[in-house]
Design an enzyme around this catalytic site. Structure first.
Site, PDB file in Angstrom:
ATOM      1  N   ARG A   5      12.886   9.567  -7.234  1.00  0.00           N
ATOM      2  CA  ARG A   5      13.914   9.623  -6.192  1.00  0.00           C
ATOM      3  C   ARG A   5      15.086   8.805  -6.703  1.00  0.00           C
ATOM      4  O   ARG A   5      15.353   7.713  -6.219  1.00  0.00           O
ATOM      5  CB  ARG A   5      13.384   9.037  -4.890  1.00  0.00           C
ATOM      6  CG  ARG A   5      12.381   9.939  -4.231  1.00  0.00           C
ATOM      7  CD  ARG A   5      12.314   9.680  -2.765  1.00  0.00           C
ATOM      8  NE  ARG A   5      11.609   8.434  -2.479  1.00  0.00           N
ATOM      9  CZ  ARG A   5      11.258   8.085  -1.256  1.00  0.00           C
ATOM     10  NH1 ARG A   5      11.550   8.847  -0.243  1.00  0.00           N
ATOM     11  NH2 ARG A   5      10.622   6.958  -1.051  1.00  0.00           N
ATOM     12  N   ASN A  38       7.325   4.904 -11.922  1.00  0.00           N
ATOM     13  CA  ASN A  38       5.985   5.494 -11.856  1.00  0.00           C
ATOM     14  C   ASN A  38       5.932   6.914 -12.407  1.00  0.00           C
ATOM     15  O   ASN A  38       4.856   7.423 -12.710  1.00  0.00           O
ATOM     16  CB  ASN A  38       5.511   5.485 -10.404  1.00  0.00           C
ATOM     17  CG  ASN A  38       4.188   4.772 -10.254  1.00  0.00           C
ATOM     18  OD1 ASN A  38       3.514   4.490 -11.246  1.00  0.00           O
ATOM     19  ND2 ASN A  38       3.800   4.486  -9.035  1.00  0.00           N
ATOM     20  N   ASN A  85       1.026   7.237 -13.049  1.00  0.00           N
ATOM     21  CA  ASN A  85       1.529   7.185 -11.687  1.00  0.00           C
ATOM     22  C   ASN A  85       0.442   6.666 -10.757  1.00  0.00           C
ATOM     23  O   ASN A  85      -0.501   7.368 -10.440  1.00  0.00           O
ATOM     24  CB  ASN A  85       1.969   8.583 -11.270  1.00  0.00           C
ATOM     25  CG  ASN A  85       2.472   8.600  -9.845  1.00  0.00           C
ATOM     26  OD1 ASN A  85       2.850   7.564  -9.314  1.00  0.00           O
ATOM     27  ND2 ASN A  85       2.468   9.769  -9.238  1.00  0.00           N
ATOM     28  N   ARG A 119       2.257  -1.151  -8.020  1.00  0.00           N
ATOM     29  CA  ARG A 119       3.136  -1.976  -7.202  1.00  0.00           C
ATOM     30  C   ARG A 119       2.841  -3.457  -7.430  1.00  0.00           C
ATOM     31  O   ARG A 119       3.700  -4.303  -7.244  1.00  0.00           O
ATOM     32  CB  ARG A 119       2.927  -1.635  -5.735  1.00  0.00           C
ATOM     33  CG  ARG A 119       3.917  -2.294  -4.812  1.00  0.00           C
ATOM     34  CD  ARG A 119       3.477  -2.128  -3.382  1.00  0.00           C
ATOM     35  NE  ARG A 119       3.792  -0.841  -2.815  1.00  0.00           N
ATOM     36  CZ  ARG A 119       4.998  -0.469  -2.396  1.00  0.00           C
ATOM     37  NH1 ARG A 119       6.004  -1.281  -2.550  1.00  0.00           N
ATOM     38  NH2 ARG A 119       5.197   0.697  -1.860  1.00  0.00           N
ATOM     39  N   ASP A 161      11.420   2.005  -2.426  1.00  0.00           N
ATOM     40  CA  ASP A 161      12.747   2.369  -2.914  1.00  0.00           C
ATOM     41  C   ASP A 161      13.663   2.832  -1.779  1.00  0.00           C
ATOM     42  O   ASP A 161      14.869   2.830  -1.917  1.00  0.00           O
ATOM     43  CB  ASP A 161      12.666   3.420  -4.038  1.00  0.00           C
ATOM     44  CG  ASP A 161      11.848   4.634  -3.627  1.00  0.00           C
ATOM     45  OD1 ASP A 161      11.473   4.721  -2.453  1.00  0.00           O
ATOM     46  OD2 ASP A 161      11.586   5.488  -4.491  1.00  0.00           O
ATOM     47  N   ASP A 162      13.090   3.192  -0.627  1.00  0.00           N
ATOM     48  CA  ASP A 162      13.956   3.652   0.462  1.00  0.00           C
ATOM     49  C   ASP A 162      14.083   2.638   1.597  1.00  0.00           C
ATOM     50  O   ASP A 162      14.692   2.924   2.613  1.00  0.00           O
ATOM     51  CB  ASP A 162      13.460   4.991   1.007  1.00  0.00           C
ATOM     52  CG  ASP A 162      12.053   4.881   1.564  1.00  0.00           C
ATOM     53  OD1 ASP A 162      11.445   3.805   1.424  1.00  0.00           O
ATOM     54  OD2 ASP A 162      11.558   5.868   2.121  1.00  0.00           O
ATOM     55  N   ASP A 206      -1.145  -1.226   0.150  1.00  0.00           N
ATOM     56  CA  ASP A 206      -0.675  -2.341   0.966  1.00  0.00           C
ATOM     57  C   ASP A 206      -1.791  -2.897   1.842  1.00  0.00           C
ATOM     58  O   ASP A 206      -1.890  -4.108   2.046  1.00  0.00           O
ATOM     59  CB  ASP A 206       0.528  -1.922   1.821  1.00  0.00           C
ATOM     60  CG  ASP A 206       0.318  -0.558   2.482  1.00  0.00           C
ATOM     61  OD1 ASP A 206      -0.756   0.045   2.285  1.00  0.00           O
ATOM     62  OD2 ASP A 206       1.229  -0.110   3.196  1.00  0.00           O
ATOM     63  N   ARG A 233      -5.639   6.198   5.954  1.00  0.00           N
ATOM     64  CA  ARG A 233      -5.514   4.762   6.168  1.00  0.00           C
ATOM     65  C   ARG A 233      -6.640   4.241   7.080  1.00  0.00           C
ATOM     66  O   ARG A 233      -7.126   3.135   6.883  1.00  0.00           O
ATOM     67  CB  ARG A 233      -4.125   4.414   6.699  1.00  0.00           C
ATOM     68  CG  ARG A 233      -3.087   4.519   5.583  1.00  0.00           C
ATOM     69  CD  ARG A 233      -1.680   4.485   6.062  1.00  0.00           C
ATOM     70  NE  ARG A 233      -1.074   3.159   6.124  1.00  0.00           N
ATOM     71  CZ  ARG A 233      -0.701   2.452   5.063  1.00  0.00           C
ATOM     72  NH1 ARG A 233      -0.922   2.894   3.860  1.00  0.00           N
ATOM     73  NH2 ARG A 233      -0.138   1.281   5.208  1.00  0.00           N
TER      74      ARG A 233
END
Ligand SMILES: *[C@@H]1O[C@H](CO)[C@@H](O)[C@H](O)[C@H]1NC(C)=O
Ligand SMILES: *[C@@H]1O[C@H](CO)[C@@H](O)[C@H](O)[C@H]1NC(C)=O
Ligand SMILES: *[C@@H]1O[C@H](CO)[C@@H](O)[C@H](O)[C@H]1NC(C)=O
Length: 942
Positions: A694, A719, A745, A750, A767-768, A856, A899
């Site tokens: 991106r 990545n 990738n 991270r 990144d966003d 995360d 998740r």
């Protein structure tokens, strides 16, 4: 948002102004154009009328009289005059109109100019302030550099021994019996800076066993393999500090005991072969003889060194008698019952519920083997045997008491097996009376998983300080989460007890406490049960579980004794995505949207000081390193738990690097923005971005970081396998920018412990994610006070699934309680990146790769597991997705489902859910506080 709103407001006003003006212009021009037209119309009408009038004058008598007096000529002249007037008026009007328009335009231009200048002025003012602060800070730094009359200590030259051990005469046996480190160990081979080189005698090459004995083949192979991963291993015997010799587990070549003992009566270990070892040096200085039990858990195999002259060598095994054990010199280890290495969590039982089916369990049987024969070989004299008898009597009483207890009328359940069913003779070769194990490994595991506590008897022979069987029982118990209750615990010592605090894991009781046992066990609250169980599992996983952990621990304990620091942890080398010849284009991109608020000085990159505590960490915090959050196997540049100075120290001699607010006087917003303050010396942070195909989103994100105070550098983990296109124009943000190639990738990237992360604080951002500068800096300042926690913006929580009633759901709804902070926008200590890769079981990283999700959550689990603290949420932001951006992955339903699964899977791996809830959020101190007009808030908006 404030900024963009403001800008929008300004824009809007301008636009509004513009609108009004154009409206006026339209109205004016309409009027101006209409006036001549109307005039013309009327005039022509008048003309027509007059003609008409003249014509009708003859027929109508009621016409206005004056018209009749006008003759044609006059009329014509007047009409012409009017025409002329009309013409000149309209041309004048046209002139005026064009002049007016010009003026209008000029006016507009000037207004715009004024606005711009005003904006520029305030901008310059902030910039000037910021520069002033920056200059001041630079001056402070310079002064500090000048004052620092002692340069950073240079590392002394790495000293290693450079010759093989000299040949010394043999040590008399009675001296060898009293060996201590100061009397038997050659410290000169192990300088503080040597890095503790360890040499291993290849067990296939050097055999030190008598001919009909051999060392377990599995151990030989595994030892070589696992030590191969140990950074201390050296191939150079000249530089070695210690020499490892594998002497057991000894197995007979023939199954026939009588043959082995009958013919030659040889013990397994051949002392002459020991002396023939090439670096033995006559007395075995700095040699470590490893006898690692694996299959034969009886005491008989355990004490391999009896009647063998081992000189000054350090003995490592699980069985010692009080008289043979040389405290702080020999080492008691746990048997190597686990796999060679790798993940061990599958072996463990879940930690919950705290109270299991059985309050207490025991499976064992007193076995009495022939007192003669092998017994004598292992050096028990008659008084030992007499002791054995008396303990045996006591144990019989204990068994009776326990049987009574088992029948007691309380709700507590017990599982006692004092006679093995079916009879089990396989693993018994005690050579004296002792407790033997009942059942098989898996059948015992079954009971242990159901036991809150498990009873373990100290060896029936008081002479023993430790037996393999005892250590094996501890191993089994910890693996299954049954808390060991050691009867006769005052008589024994457990593995590595010079570093491991076993009191936090086991209950040690003198035998006579048996009558108080039930009462005692009932008195423990759930929280302490779980604390002990968790601690036991932690220590088991770290030091006992696999062959690898056992060997690493042996090496680490010996190194620790000598106060030699561990070797530094390895970073992942950051490889740039660009080749050496390619220079990416950098351009200055002006980004609107940052409000004018002076947030701190702009300084050149300043790396966090590293490796300051090489020689003091294990002295001052050794216990914590071994027993709590620490990792005694590696040296880290800094730790989140490094101690703070008292607040007056920075004014009384230890002020280097500190930037107290108002030089120590404190102050409100103005002074606050000029200095970092806090309890730690000055520092900066690194922004770490993970990106995947991106490019524009990434470039915009980077561009927004321009002018961010305290920013050390920006590291982008690339990545995608596709390198960035060479035409990309990277924003120049005034701080170094590293674009790092990822091997593949993976979201685990991270948290790569890259070698170009030069600060303790790492701001991990998607990144966003769109964070304002003030938010970032506030987050940084909060993190500085919670360095061991995840400090960030988007909060999430784990919610109990009321439908299944035994699992968790991941939840991102607005809530007044949270337990996770997403690492898409969070500050994390660099230390945790190492732990993520080194500590976390591989299964978790695999799950992250499988789902391309949950990294995360894994990090939140890890940090909460280590700290037993929830993360810290800062500012009111709950979510980050930019409204204009394409719907991001995480909104996806399958993403959510994954998740949920991650939380439950990670819980299984950890054995419990380490996440903790918090109802607290950090805002800056003067936020929403009324303050006098001459004072500033800490931050304008947060
Ligand atoms: C280096 O990378 C650039 C752009 O990716 C490419 O054009 C160039 O050929 C590369 N040079 C070498 C020596 O690989
Ligand atoms: C501490 O150890 C690190 C890593 O080996 C080294 O780079 C550093 O210079 C050492 N510092 C001191 C003061 O010895
Ligand atoms: C979030 O809240 C909404 C509405 O209150 C509810 O429908 C939804 O199930 C909640 N989501 C989760 C994951 O609990």
């Amino acid at each position: 948002m404030g900024t963009s709103n403001e800008i929008n407001k300004q824009d809007f006003c301008l636009w509004l102004g513009h609108l009004k003006l154009s409206r006026i212009i339209i109205v004016l021009s309409t009027i101006l154009f209409l006036v001549p037209l109307i005039t013309h119309y009327y005039l022509s009408n008048v003309e027509n009328n007059s003609i008409h009038i003249t014509h009708s004058a003859h027929s109508h008598t009621d016409l206005p009289e004056d018209l009749n007096y006008l003759n044609d000529l006059d009329l014509k002249v007047r009409v012409e005059e009017l025409y002329r007037i009309k013409g000149s008026v309209s041309s004048e009007l046209r002139d005026m109109e064009s002049k007016r328009q010009k003026l209008q335009q000029e006016l507009q231009a000037y207004t715009k100019n004024i606005e711009q200048l005003k904006f520029e002025l305030s901008h310059q003012q902030t910039e000037l302030n910021r520069l002033k602060i920056s200059v001041e800070q630079a001056q402070v730094a310079q002064k500090e550099a000048l004052e620092q009359n002692t340069p950073d200590l240079a590392l002394p030259k790495r000293l290693t021994a450079n010759q093989l051990p000299a040949i010394f005469p043999m040590l008399p046996r009675n001296l060898a019996r009293n060996c201590r480190m100061f009397s038997c160990f050659d410290h000169s081979r192990c300088s503080l800076t040597s890095g503790f080189p360890v040499y291993l005698y290849d067990p296939d090459q050097y055999t030190v066993m008598h001919s009909n004995w051999d060392v377990d083949g599995f151990l030989k192979t595994t030892l070589k393999q696992t030590l191969g991963y140990n950074p201390h291993l050296t191939n150079d015997p000249k530089e070695a500090c210690i020499y490892l010799v594998l002497v057991g587990e000894a197995l007979k070549d023939t199954d026939d005991i009588s043959e082995a003992f009958g013919n030659s009566n040889l013990p397994p270990l051949d002392s002459r072969a020991l002396k023939r070892l090439p670096y033995w040096g006559g007395d075995g200085r700095n040699h470590v003889l490893l006898n690692l039990a694996r299959r034969d858990l009886s005491a008989a195999s355990g004490n391999i060194f009896t009647n063998v002259d081992t000189g000054r060598a350090i003995l490592v095994q699980s069985t010692f008698t009080h008289s043979s054990f040389r405290s702080e010199f020999d080492l008691i280890v746990s048997p190597v019952l686990g796999p060679p290495g790798g993940d061990v969590w599958q072996e463990c039982a879940p930690m919950l519920p705290a109270r299991r089916k059985y309050l207490l369990s025991f499976q064992g049987e007193i076995k009495s083997n022939s007192k003669y024969g092998p017994t004598n070989l292992y050096g028990l004299d008659d008084s030992d045997l007499a002791n054995t008898e008396s303990y045996f009597e006591l144990d019989r009483f204990i068994v009776e008491h326990l049987k009574e207890m088992g029948k007691s009328s309380t709700a507590d359940k017990f599982y006692f097996e004092f006679e093995c069913i079916p009879a089990n003779d396989d693993n018994i070769n005690t050579g004296f009376q002792d407790w033997a194990l009942c059942g098989t490994d898996s059948s015992r595991k079954f009971i242990l998983r159901d036991s809150t506590f498990v009873l373990i008897f100290a060896p029936a022979t008081a002479e023993y300080v430790s037996t393999t069987l005892l250590q094996a029982r501890i191993y089994e118990a910890l693996r299954s989460g049954a808390i060991p209750v050691i009867l006769g615990g005052d008589q024994i010592r457990l593995a590595y007890d010079e570093v491991i605090q076993w009191k936090r894991i086991c209950i040690f009781l003198p035998r006579v406490r048996i009558t108080e046992l039930h009462f005692l066990l009932r008195a423990l609250p759930d929280s302490d049960i779980l604390l002990m169980r968790r601690q036991g599992r932690l220590m088991w996983e770290k030091y006992l579980a696999s062959v690898q952990s056992t060997l690493d621990t042996i090496v680490a304990v010996l190194r620790d004794r000598l106060n030699i620091p561990p070797l530094p942890v390895e970073n992942v080398p950051a490889v740039s995505v660009f080749n050496e010849t390619f220079q990416p284009t950098q351009v200055i991109v002006n980004v609107d949207g940052e409000q004018d608020e002076s947030l701190g000085p702009l300084e050149p990159p300043y790396n966090s000081p590293a490796y300051r505590r090489n020689y003091s960490l294990l002295i001052t915090q050794g216990h914590e390193v071994w027993n709590d959050w620490g990792d005694p196997f590696h040296l880290y540049p800094t730790l989140p738990t490094d101690p703070l100075l008292p607040s007056d120290a920075k004014f009384l001699g230890s002020g280097r690097g500190f930037r107290p607010i108002g030089q120590g006087q404190g102050g409100a917003g103005k002074e606050f923005s000029e200095a970092l303050g806090g309890n730690n010396p000055r520092e900066q942070f690194t922004v770490l971005l993970l990106t995947y195909e991106r490019e524009q989103v990434l470039l915009d994100s980077i561009a927004r970081l321009r002018g961010l105070p305290y920013l050390n550098s920006v590291v982008v983990v690339w990545n995608s396998p596709k390198p960035p296109s060479p035409e990309l124009r990277w924003p120049d943000i005034g701080a170094p920018l590293h674009i790092v190639k990822a091997a593949r990738n993976s979201l685990n990237n991270r948290f790569l412990p890259l070698d170009n992360l030069k600060t303790e604080a790492v701001l991990s951002v998607d990144d966003d994610a769109h964070l304002r500068h003030d938010e970032i800096l506030f987050g940084f300042r909060v993190w500085r006070e919670h360095r061991d926690r995840i400090v960030g913006f988007p909060g999430r929580y784990h919610a109990w699934d009321l439908n299944t009633a035994n699992s968790w759901l991941y939840n991102s709804n607005y809530s007044c309680e949270l337990s996770m902070v997403l690492t898409g926008a969070a500050f994390i200590h660099r230390h945790y990146f190492h732990l993520y890769w080194k500590w976390l079981p591989q299964a978790i990283r695999d799950k992250v790769d499988e789902y391309m999700n949950c990294e995360d959550i894994a990090m939140n689990f890890l940090v909460s597991h280590i700290t037993r603290q929830p993360p810290v949420k800062v500012t009111s932001r709950w979510t980050f997705r930019c409204p204009g951006c394409p719907q991001s992955l995480s909104e996806d339903d399958t993403h959510f489902q994954e998740r949920h699964k991650c939380i439950n899977f990670f819980t299984q791996v950890f054995g419990y859910t380490p996440l903790l809830n918090t109802q607290y959020r950090a805002d800056s101190i003067l936020f929403k506080t009324r303050i006098p007009h001459d004072k500033q808030k800490c931050f304008k908006f947060i």
